[in-house]
Motif scaffolding. Structure first.
Motif, PDB file in Angstrom:
ATOM      1  N   CYS A  48       0.798  -1.232   0.000  1.00 13.86           N
ATOM      2  CA  CYS A  48       0.000   0.000   0.000  1.00 13.86           C
ATOM      3  C   CYS A  48       0.831   1.283   0.000  1.00 13.86           C
ATOM      4  N   GLY A  49       2.161   1.149   0.144  1.00  5.00           N
ATOM      5  CA  GLY A  49       3.003   2.337   0.104  1.00  5.00           C
ATOM      6  C   GLY A  49       2.846   3.238   1.311  1.00  5.00           C
ATOM      7  N   ALA A  50       2.666   2.634   2.483  1.00  2.00           N
ATOM      8  CA  ALA A  50       2.486   3.425   3.706  1.00  2.00           C
ATOM      9  C   ALA A  50       3.776   4.154   4.069  1.00  2.00           C
ATOM     10  N   ASP A  51       3.630   5.325   4.696  1.00  5.79           N
ATOM     11  CA  ASP A  51       4.773   6.072   5.215  1.00  5.79           C
ATOM     12  C   ASP A  51       5.119   5.643   6.625  1.00  5.79           C
ATOM     13  N   LEU A  52       4.164   4.972   7.272  1.00  2.40           N
ATOM     14  CA  LEU A  52       4.406   4.454   8.624  1.00  2.40           C
ATOM     15  C   LEU A  52       3.382   3.359   8.898  1.00  2.40           C
ATOM     16  N   VAL A  53       3.793   2.331   9.653  1.00  3.77           N
ATOM     17  CA  VAL A  53       2.891   1.247  10.027  1.00  3.77           C
ATOM     18  C   VAL A  53       2.699   1.261  11.544  1.00  3.77           C
ATOM     19  N   LEU A  54       1.443   1.301  11.962  1.00  5.56           N
ATOM     20  CA  LEU A  54       1.093   1.128  13.373  1.00  5.56           C
ATOM     21  C   LEU A  54       0.732  -0.327  13.539  1.00  5.56           C
ATOM     22  N   LEU A  55       1.448  -1.035  14.397  1.00  3.72           N
ATOM     23  CA  LEU A  55       1.331  -2.483  14.426  1.00  3.72           C
ATOM     24  C   LEU A  55       1.017  -2.990  15.825  1.00  3.72           C
ATOM     25  N   ASP A  56      -0.160  -3.567  15.987  1.00  2.00           N
ATOM     26  CA  ASP A  56      -0.538  -4.203  17.247  1.00  2.00           C
ATOM     27  C   ASP A  56       0.236  -5.517  17.374  1.00  2.00           C
ATOM     28  N   ILE A  57       0.350  -6.038  18.587  1.00  2.00           N
ATOM     29  CA  ILE A  57       1.130  -7.270  18.766  1.00  2.00           C
ATOM     30  C   ILE A  57       0.245  -8.514  18.750  1.00  2.00           C
ATOM     31  N   MET A  58      -0.808  -8.535  19.583  1.00  2.00           N
ATOM     32  CA  MET A  58      -1.686  -9.699  19.584  1.00  2.00           C
ATOM     33  C   MET A  58      -2.670  -9.576  18.428  1.00  2.00           C
ATOM     34  N   LEU A  59      -2.410 -10.343  17.384  1.00  2.00           N
ATOM     35  CA  LEU A  59      -3.235 -10.280  16.174  1.00  2.00           C
ATOM     36  C   LEU A  59      -3.598 -11.687  15.747  1.00  2.00           C
ATOM     37  N   PRO A  60      -4.770 -11.876  15.168  1.00  2.00           N
ATOM     38  CA  PRO A  60      -5.084 -13.203  14.634  1.00  2.00           C
ATOM     39  C   PRO A  60      -4.235 -13.524  13.395  1.00  2.00           C
ATOM     40  N   GLY A  61      -3.901 -14.779  13.243  1.00  2.00           N
ATOM     41  CA  GLY A  61      -3.229 -15.228  12.013  1.00  2.00           C
ATOM     42  C   GLY A  61      -1.718 -15.196  12.107  1.00  2.00           C
ATOM     43  N   MET A  62      -1.179 -14.072  12.583  1.00  2.00           N
ATOM     44  CA  MET A  62       0.280 -13.915  12.678  1.00  2.00           C
ATOM     45  C   MET A  62       0.490 -12.765  13.651  1.00  2.00           C
ATOM     46  N   THR A  83       1.869  -1.719  22.099  1.00  2.00           N
ATOM     47  CA  THR A  83       2.038  -2.766  23.105  1.00  2.00           C
ATOM     48  C   THR A  83       0.996  -2.616  24.202  1.00  2.00           C
ATOM     49  N   ALA A  84       0.565  -3.765  24.749  1.00  2.00           N
ATOM     50  CA  ALA A  84      -0.473  -3.722  25.773  1.00  2.00           C
ATOM     51  C   ALA A  84       0.073  -4.039  27.154  1.00  2.00           C
ATOM     52  N   LYS A  85       1.173  -4.775  27.212  1.00  2.41           N
ATOM     53  CA  LYS A  85       1.663  -5.244  28.506  1.00  2.41           C
ATOM     54  C   LYS A  85       3.164  -4.986  28.624  1.00  2.41           C
ATOM     55  N   GLU A  86       3.608  -4.926  29.857  1.00  2.00           N
ATOM     56  CA  GLU A  86       5.034  -4.712  30.131  1.00  2.00           C
ATOM     57  C   GLU A  86       5.901  -5.803  29.477  1.00  2.00           C
ATOM     58  N   THR A 104       2.734   2.307  24.472  1.00  2.00           N
ATOM     59  CA  THR A 104       1.999   1.385  25.333  1.00  2.00           C
ATOM     60  C   THR A 104       0.540   1.815  25.483  1.00  2.00           C
ATOM     61  N   LYS A 105      -0.358   0.844  25.306  1.00  2.00           N
ATOM     62  CA  LYS A 105      -1.790   1.099  25.511  1.00  2.00           C
ATOM     63  C   LYS A 105      -2.079   1.162  27.004  1.00  2.00           C
ATOM     64  N   PRO A 106      -2.967   1.992  27.495  1.00  2.09           N
ATOM     65  CA  PRO A 106      -3.674   2.989  26.691  1.00  2.09           C
ATOM     66  C   PRO A 106      -2.816   4.230  26.478  1.00  2.09           C
ATOM     67  N   PHE A 107      -2.932   4.818  25.289  1.00  4.62           N
ATOM     68  CA  PHE A 107      -2.150   6.018  24.997  1.00  4.62           C
ATOM     69  C   PHE A 107      -3.096   7.124  24.560  1.00  4.62           C
ATOM     70  N   GLY A 108      -2.652   8.347  24.731  1.00  8.40           N
ATOM     71  CA  GLY A 108      -3.448   9.479  24.282  1.00  8.40           C
ATOM     72  C   GLY A 108      -3.197   9.744  22.807  1.00  8.40           C
ATOM     73  N   MET A 109      -4.180  10.317  22.128  1.00  6.64           N
ATOM     74  CA  MET A 109      -4.034  10.574  20.692  1.00  6.64           C
ATOM     75  C   MET A 109      -2.948  11.611  20.406  1.00  6.64           C
ATOM     76  N   ARG A 110      -2.801  12.590  21.286  1.00  9.37           N
ATOM     77  CA  ARG A 110      -1.749  13.597  21.042  1.00  9.37           C
ATOM     78  C   ARG A 110      -0.377  12.950  21.097  1.00  9.37           C
TER      79      ARG A 110
END
Ligand code: CA
Length: 236
Positions: A48-62, A83-86, A104-110
């Motif tokens: 998709c030609g993204a300039d940045l990827v936001l990547l969660d850790i616990m995801l289905p499939g991989m 990330t959700a946990k230490e 680390t979640k939860p994070f503020g949008m700013r």
């Protein structure tokens, strides 16, 4: 929509979180692409030609660790891990995943938007520099050579495989030989965060840099620790 809008790929299976991030990024003027599982996220990261990827850790499939590794096989796009946990933070810091940053979640949008901007800006600076790399500017410190235009470090003539962040930290300290910087200062100057970073990131990057740079990482000759204060560069 402006044609020069930066594109962010959100790989996050929790739709509520993905939606709120997307809403805020669109409001900031970003283009947003979403994926809700690992394989689809990886496929989109590659196409998709993204300039940045936001990547969660616990995801289905991989999981996000694997997605990050696979993205790095073909691309230098900045990856910001969610990330959700230490334990996940420790894993992101400890593994050679090639992730650029984490939040680390939860994070503020700013905070999230500040980190996205810092990571995209750094990537732009890095690619801008390598694109004009005809004339080389080399700083030599004994056996160590730092080639500022080619983003390359050589020791006794052999190229060291440094990540962009490791290179930038080394460059920053080496250009200010013998001057001691605190972790907070380095985070602000090298990483570009004003308030949000985790100073352990600095320690981990120093450790990796020493493993690549030093004859004996336990007894460093270049990147020195000033106990209780921070780090400095010394000509070995
Ligand atoms: Ca998840």
């Amino acid at each position: 929509m402006e044609t020069n809008a930066k594109k962010i790929l959100i790989i996050e299976d929790e739709k509520a979180i993905s939606d709120i991030i997307k809403f805020n990024l669109v409001k900031e003027g970003y283009e947003v692409e979403t994926a809700y599982d690992g394989p689809d996220g990886l496929a989109k990261a590659q196409t998709c030609g993204a300039d940045l990827v936001l990547l969660d850790i616990m995801l289905p499939g991989m999981d996000g660790f694997e997605v990050c590794r696979k993205i790095r096989e073909t691309s230098n796009v900045p990856v910001l891990m969610l990330t959700a946990k230490e334990e996940e933070v420790d894993k992101v810091l400890g593994l050679e995943l090639g992730a650029d940053d984490y939040i680390t979640k939860p994070f503020g949008m700013r905070e999230l938007i500040a980190r996205i901007k810092a990571n995209i800006r750094r990537q732009n600076i890095a690619s801008g520099v390598s694109a004009e790399a005809q004339s080389s500017e080399i700083k030599a410190f004994g056996a160590l050579e730092i080639d500022l235009n080619r983003y390359e470090v050589r020791k006794n003539g052999s190229v060291l495989e440094l990540t962009l962040r490791e290179f930038e930290l080394l460059k920053y300290l080496a250009e200010r030989e013998d001057k001691v910087y605190s972790r907070e200062q380095l985070l602000e100057e090298v990483w570009g965060y004003e308030y949000y970073g985790d100073i352990r990131t600095v320690d981990v990057t120093v450790r990796r840099l020493r493993e690549k740079l030093e004859d004996d990482p336990a007894n460093p000759q270049y990147i020195m620790t000033k106990r209780g204060i921070g780090y400095y560069f010394r000509r070995a």
